[in-house]
Design a protein around this motif. Structure first.
Motif, PDB file in Angstrom:
ATOM      1  N   ALA A 184       0.816  -1.216   0.000  1.00 15.55           N
ATOM      2  CA  ALA A 184       0.000   0.000   0.000  1.00 15.55           C
ATOM      3  C   ALA A 184       0.851   1.268   0.000  1.00 15.55           C
ATOM      4  CB  ALA A 184      -0.943  -0.002   1.196  1.00 15.55           C
ATOM      5  N   SER A 185       2.083   1.168   0.510  1.00 10.91           N
ATOM      6  CA  SER A 185       2.948   2.348   0.554  1.00 10.91           C
ATOM      7  C   SER A 185       3.359   2.793  -0.843  1.00 10.91           C
ATOM      8  CB  SER A 185       4.194   2.059   1.399  1.00 10.91           C
ATOM      9  OG  SER A 185       5.008   1.072   0.780  1.00 10.91           O
ATOM     10  N   CYS A 186       3.153   1.919  -1.827  1.00 10.90           N
ATOM     11  CA  CYS A 186       3.517   2.267  -3.202  1.00 10.90           C
ATOM     12  C   CYS A 186       2.597   3.328  -3.787  1.00 10.90           C
ATOM     13  CB  CYS A 186       3.460   1.026  -4.089  1.00 10.90           C
ATOM     14  SG  CYS A 186       4.654  -0.252  -3.676  1.00 10.90           S
ATOM     15  N   ILE A 187       1.363   3.364  -3.328  1.00 10.56           N
ATOM     16  CA  ILE A 187       0.366   4.228  -3.956  1.00 10.56           C
ATOM     17  C   ILE A 187       0.727   5.704  -3.830  1.00 10.56           C
ATOM     18  CG2 ILE A 187      -2.062   4.889  -3.962  1.00 10.56           C
ATOM     19  CD1 ILE A 187      -1.395   2.069  -5.047  1.00 10.56           C
ATOM     20  N   SER A 188       1.062   6.144  -2.628  1.00 12.68           N
ATOM     21  CA  SER A 188       1.381   7.563  -2.426  1.00 12.68           C
ATOM     22  C   SER A 188       2.641   7.977  -3.170  1.00 12.68           C
ATOM     23  CB  SER A 188       1.529   7.861  -0.932  1.00 12.68           C
ATOM     24  OG  SER A 188       2.572   7.084  -0.362  1.00 12.68           O
ATOM     25  N   ALA A 189       3.510   7.000  -3.486  1.00 13.47           N
ATOM     26  CA  ALA A 189       4.742   7.299  -4.214  1.00 13.47           C
ATOM     27  C   ALA A 189       4.557   7.183  -5.725  1.00 13.47           C
ATOM     28  CB  ALA A 189       5.860   6.360  -3.753  1.00 13.47           C
ATOM     29  N   GLY A 190       3.357   6.816  -6.175  1.00 12.66           N
ATOM     30  CA  GLY A 190       3.098   6.700  -7.602  1.00 12.66           C
ATOM     31  C   GLY A 190       3.749   5.496  -8.251  1.00 12.66           C
ATOM     32  N   ILE A 191       4.034   4.474  -7.467  1.00 12.44           N
ATOM     33  CA  ILE A 191       4.716   3.269  -7.960  1.00 12.44           C
ATOM     34  C   ILE A 191       3.691   2.328  -8.589  1.00 12.44           C
ATOM     35  CG2 ILE A 191       5.908   1.178  -7.165  1.00 12.44           C
ATOM     36  CD1 ILE A 191       7.227   3.051  -5.022  1.00 12.44           C
ATOM     37  N   ASP A 192       3.982   1.832  -9.786  1.00  7.48           N
ATOM     38  CA  ASP A 192       3.055   0.884 -10.416  1.00  7.48           C
ATOM     39  C   ASP A 192       3.519  -0.566 -10.297  1.00  7.48           C
ATOM     40  OD1 ASP A 192       4.880   0.344 -12.666  1.00  7.48           O
ATOM     41  OD2 ASP A 192       4.233   2.254 -13.502  1.00  7.48           O
TER      42      ASP A 192
END
Length: 251
Positions: A184-192
């Motif tokens: 879930a931490s990927c979402i705020s960083a824009g990670i796909d």
């Protein structure tokens, strides 16, 4: 022939062992000393009994590991634990462990070494824990199937994929080891696309819900890089031989 105390001082300073927070069972740094000298180095992921036995049999007097002897906390010196300590002491084997300090190191770290094995360079960091940014970000443009092939080659084995995100990958997040729960931490960083070692069962359906590709490269397989880098650096600096003890868990 370097002194153990000099090697430990170099590792502690370079890895920032005293500064970087970690889990209580990590006990980073020198976990067991020897008679005071280093003539041959063994590197391994885990400080298990079979690893200690292999290190002593190979003539090592310093074992560098990622997961040290105290992950299970305080325990009686009996059975296999007693045998491990006895084997190391009788074999003159010192044991040095580095967990998160090695994961995040900008030169020797598991994260940077795996990222570069994929032909990528970091463009940023993400996933904050106790003030420490544990993950690396890389910008790219690659077809998902090609990335999986590259990752499989880098870790030397199969990669389990949750294809929850786009087929054309543009932003990768990477945290070696068991970080799948942090998808879930990927979402705020824009990670796909998130590359890690392993995760709990629910990390797969969560990645699908979030629209993120989640690549499980294996906890063990993604964490062989750092200990090899440390041993190679010490070998280069001090002209002492080293060897890697490969004991994959399949996890």
């Amino acid at each position: 022939m370097p002194l153990l105390q000099d090697v430990v001082s170099f590792l502690d300073a370079g890895l920032r062992t005293a500064e970087i927070p970690d889990y209580s069972g990590a006990v980073n740094g020198l976990q067991l000393e020897n008679g005071g000298s280093v003539t041959r180095i063994a590197a391994a992921v885990d400080a298990s009994l079979p690893i200690v036995e292999a290190a002593v049999a190979g003539g090592a007097d310093l074992l560098i590991v990622h997961h040290g002897m105290f992950w299970q906390g305080a325990q009686p010196l009996t059975r296999a634990y007693y045998k491990k300590i006895k084997t190391a002491i009788q074999g003159g084997l010192a044991i040095y462990s580095s967990h998160l300090p090695l994961d995040v190191h900008p030169e020797w770290g598991n994260n940077i070494r795996l990222l570069r094995a994929l032909g990528l360079e970091p463009s940023g960091t993400f996933f904050e824990w106790k003030g420490l940014r544990l993950g690396l970000i890389a910008e790219t443009e690659i077809v998902r199937s090609e990335l999986i092939e590259d990752l499989s080659a880098a870790v030397g084995g199969p990669v389990h994929l949750c294809p929850g995100g786009p087929e054309i990958i543009r932003k990768i997040g990477l945290v070696t080891g068991g970080a799948g729960a942090e998808v879930a931490s990927c979402i705020s960083a824009g990670i796909d696309t998130f590359i890690t070692g392993e995760g709990p069962h629910w990390s797969y359906p969560l990645a699908e819900e979030l629209g993120v590709n989640l690549c499980y490269g294996g906890h063990y397989a993604t964490e062989t890089f750092g200990v090899k880098a440390l041993a190679a650096r010490l070998s280069e600096d001090h002209d002492i031989p080293w060897f890697f003890i490969d004991r994959p868990t399949g996890l």
